[in-house]
Write a protein that holds these residues in place. Structure first.
Motif, PDB file in Angstrom:
ATOM      1  N   ASP A  93       0.815  -1.210   0.000  1.00 30.16           N
ATOM      2  CA  ASP A  93       0.000   0.000   0.000  1.00 30.16           C
ATOM      3  C   ASP A  93       0.853   1.265   0.000  1.00 30.16           C
ATOM      4  OD1 ASP A  93      -2.189  -1.635   0.036  1.00 30.16           O
ATOM      5  OD2 ASP A  93      -2.545  -1.451   2.199  1.00 30.16           O
ATOM      6  N   GLN A  94       1.948   1.251   0.733  1.00 28.61           N
ATOM      7  CA  GLN A  94       2.805   2.430   0.785  1.00 28.61           C
ATOM      8  C   GLN A  94       3.487   2.685  -0.560  1.00 28.61           C
ATOM      9  OE1 GLN A  94       2.995   4.673   3.310  1.00 28.61           O
ATOM     10  NE2 GLN A  94       1.320   3.446   4.154  1.00 28.61           N
ATOM     11  N   LEU A 152      -2.321  -0.595 -10.173  1.00 30.69           N
ATOM     12  CA  LEU A 152      -1.568  -0.915  -8.965  1.00 30.69           C
ATOM     13  C   LEU A 152      -2.466  -1.658  -7.982  1.00 30.69           C
ATOM     14  CD1 LEU A 152       0.233   2.521  -8.539  1.00 30.69           C
ATOM     15  CD2 LEU A 152       1.063   0.474  -9.716  1.00 30.69           C
ATOM     16  N   PRO A 153      -1.930  -2.653  -7.277  1.00 25.46           N
ATOM     17  CA  PRO A 153      -2.777  -3.511  -6.428  1.00 25.46           C
ATOM     18  C   PRO A 153      -3.320  -2.775  -5.211  1.00 25.46           C
ATOM     19  CG  PRO A 153      -0.457  -4.009  -6.076  1.00 25.46           C
ATOM     20  CD  PRO A 153      -0.513  -3.051  -7.234  1.00 25.46           C
ATOM     21  N   VAL A 154      -4.578  -3.038  -4.902  1.00 23.70           N
ATOM     22  CA  VAL A 154      -5.229  -2.483  -3.717  1.00 23.70           C
ATOM     23  C   VAL A 154      -5.602  -3.597  -2.747  1.00 23.70           C
ATOM     24  CG1 VAL A 154      -7.228  -1.192  -2.873  1.00 23.70           C
ATOM     25  CG2 VAL A 154      -6.104  -0.501  -5.003  1.00 23.70           C
ATOM     26  N   MET A 155      -6.094  -4.712  -3.272  1.00 23.94           N
ATOM     27  CA  MET A 155      -6.459  -5.851  -2.424  1.00 23.94           C
ATOM     28  C   MET A 155      -6.387  -7.131  -3.241  1.00 23.94           C
ATOM     29  SD  MET A 155      -9.846  -6.382  -0.019  1.00 23.94           S
ATOM     30  CE  MET A 155      -9.339  -5.001   1.018  1.00 23.94           C
ATOM     31  N   ILE A 156      -5.934  -8.200  -2.607  1.00 26.51           N
ATOM     32  CA  ILE A 156      -5.845  -9.518  -3.243  1.00 26.51           C
ATOM     33  C   ILE A 156      -6.388 -10.547  -2.266  1.00 26.51           C
ATOM     34  CG2 ILE A 156      -4.315 -11.278  -4.189  1.00 26.51           C
ATOM     35  CD1 ILE A 156      -2.366  -9.082  -4.952  1.00 26.51           C
ATOM     36  N   THR A 157      -7.262 -11.405  -2.746  1.00 31.48           N
ATOM     37  CA  THR A 157      -7.761 -12.506  -1.928  1.00 31.48           C
ATOM     38  C   THR A 157      -7.818 -13.771  -2.773  1.00 31.48           C
ATOM     39  OG1 THR A 157      -9.569 -13.230  -0.477  1.00 31.48           O
ATOM     40  CG2 THR A 157     -10.174 -12.007  -2.451  1.00 31.48           C
ATOM     41  N   LYS A 228      -6.755  -2.861 -17.630  1.00 31.27           N
ATOM     42  CA  LYS A 228      -5.748  -2.493 -16.635  1.00 31.27           C
ATOM     43  C   LYS A 228      -5.557  -3.589 -15.596  1.00 31.27           C
ATOM     44  CE  LYS A 228      -6.524   2.443 -17.276  1.00 31.27           C
ATOM     45  NZ  LYS A 228      -6.905   3.742 -16.678  1.00 31.27           N
ATOM     46  N   VAL A 229      -6.636  -4.201 -15.144  1.00 32.30           N
ATOM     47  CA  VAL A 229      -6.493  -5.290 -14.192  1.00 32.30           C
ATOM     48  C   VAL A 229      -5.958  -6.540 -14.887  1.00 32.30           C
ATOM     49  CG1 VAL A 229      -8.886  -6.095 -14.441  1.00 32.30           C
ATOM     50  CG2 VAL A 229      -7.628  -6.545 -12.324  1.00 32.30           C
ATOM     51  N   LEU A 261       4.053  -8.234  -6.945  1.00 29.43           N
ATOM     52  CA  LEU A 261       3.680  -6.880  -7.331  1.00 29.43           C
ATOM     53  C   LEU A 261       4.511  -5.833  -6.594  1.00 29.43           C
ATOM     54  CD1 LEU A 261      -0.162  -7.420  -7.577  1.00 29.43           C
ATOM     55  CD2 LEU A 261       1.418  -6.967  -9.452  1.00 29.43           C
ATOM     56  N   ILE A 262       4.996  -6.157  -5.399  1.00 26.58           N
ATOM     57  CA  ILE A 262       5.923  -5.249  -4.714  1.00 26.58           C
ATOM     58  C   ILE A 262       7.188  -5.087  -5.546  1.00 26.58           C
ATOM     59  CG2 ILE A 262       7.494  -5.115  -2.735  1.00 26.58           C
ATOM     60  CD1 ILE A 262       5.202  -6.213  -1.021  1.00 26.58           C
TER      61      ILE A 262
END
Length: 288
Positions: A93-94, A152-157, A228-229, A261-262
């Motif tokens: 997130d940062q 950019l990723p926001v949440m992954i489950t 985009k996703v 993704l980081i």
């Protein structure tokens, strides 16, 4: 006992000096530096992060970690402790906020895009956390990825592959409302249409919009906003550990995806060369 000297960088997945400068401040304070105290860490944290990135990028087993890294038990221990404590999601997130602010965007997105991907599960994936996706004809797990308008990723489950997109989206959207209260709309494909649209509007005050394929279209078609996703899923698949699901716990699958993704984001922030606003220019005319 202080941390031993750091190993020499030799793998493509190793962090650069610039990348480590981004990641190191986001890691938790070592226990020996807290009030409660603890033993000093024996191994440099940069080596631990490089080991995790090596596993994610190359798809190796933890026990097959090269000998120049710290012991695999140590690296795996940091991997699951950081993920359980929410450190991995915090780093993700940062880094996302830093990229967005660097482009003049608001740190917290208000529009998101969601999609899912089914992948085969290895024999190490237990029967309780796997399922069969009849549409894709895949026995394994399904990844539900939420990104902003920059991809950019926001949440992954991660859920069993038998979980429908609508069922997974209910929990996903609920978690997004709690953690991202500024969200106003979410774009998705037609699999999320139906009562879910009304439910999201009435219960969560989120506008869920769907984008369908054009009628009569064959093969690959670039769809507005959804591409985009799908591009983000392509970034994830560049990490070999993400091609198939090997994890016993879905939470560890999510951690591998986040680390992939980081790496994408740290390299994006530290790369040298043309910026995102680069445009092609005509070469200067050669002298006559």
């Amino acid at each position: 006992m202080p941390a031993t000297s750091r190993r020499r960088s030799r793998y493509p997945s190793d962090t650069t000096i610039a990348e480590w400068a981004l990641i190191e401040p986001l890691l938790p304070v070592p226990a020996c530096q807290t009030r409660t105290g603890g033993h000093p860490e024996k191994w440099p944290r940069r080596d631990i992060v490089d080991a995790i990135r090596y596993i994610v990028d190359n798809g190796a087993k933890w026990r097959a970690l090269p000998a120049d890294f710290p012991p695999w038990e140590t690296c795996y221990g940091f991997f699951w402790r950081w993920n359980r404590a929410g450190i991995v999601a915090y780093i993700r997130d940062q880094l996302r906020r830093r990229i967005r602010t660097g482009k003049g965007r608001c740190p917290n997105p208000v529009t998101l895009i969601v999609d899912s991907q089914s992948v085969k599960g290895s024999s190490t994936v237990g029967s309780k956390t796997r399922g069969y996706d009849a549409g894709k004809k895949i026995n394994g797990r399904k990844r539900h990825i939420v990104v902003d308008t920059l991809g950019l990723p926001v949440m992954i489950t991660v859920t069993p592959a038998s979980t429908t997109d609508r069922d997974a989206a209910r929990e996903l959207l609920w978690r997004l409302r709690l953690t991202q209260p500024q969200i106003t709309q979410v774009w998705a494909d037609s699999a999320y249409a139906g009562q879910l649209v009304t439910w999201a509007d009435d219960r969560l005050w989120i506008t869920l919009r769907t984008v369908s394929r054009p009628r009569g279209a064959r093969g690959f078609v670039v769809l507005p906003r959804r591409w985009k996703v799908e591009r983000t899923i392509g970034w994830v698949m560049n990490a070999r550990r993400s091609v198939r699901d090997y994890e016993r716990l879905p939470q560890h699958s999510e951690a591998h995806l986040n680390w992939a993704l980081i790496t994408v984001m740290t390299r994006r922030l530290t790369r040298k060369g043309p910026t995102a606003g680069w445009t092609r220019k005509e070469p200067p005319a050669s002298p006559q």
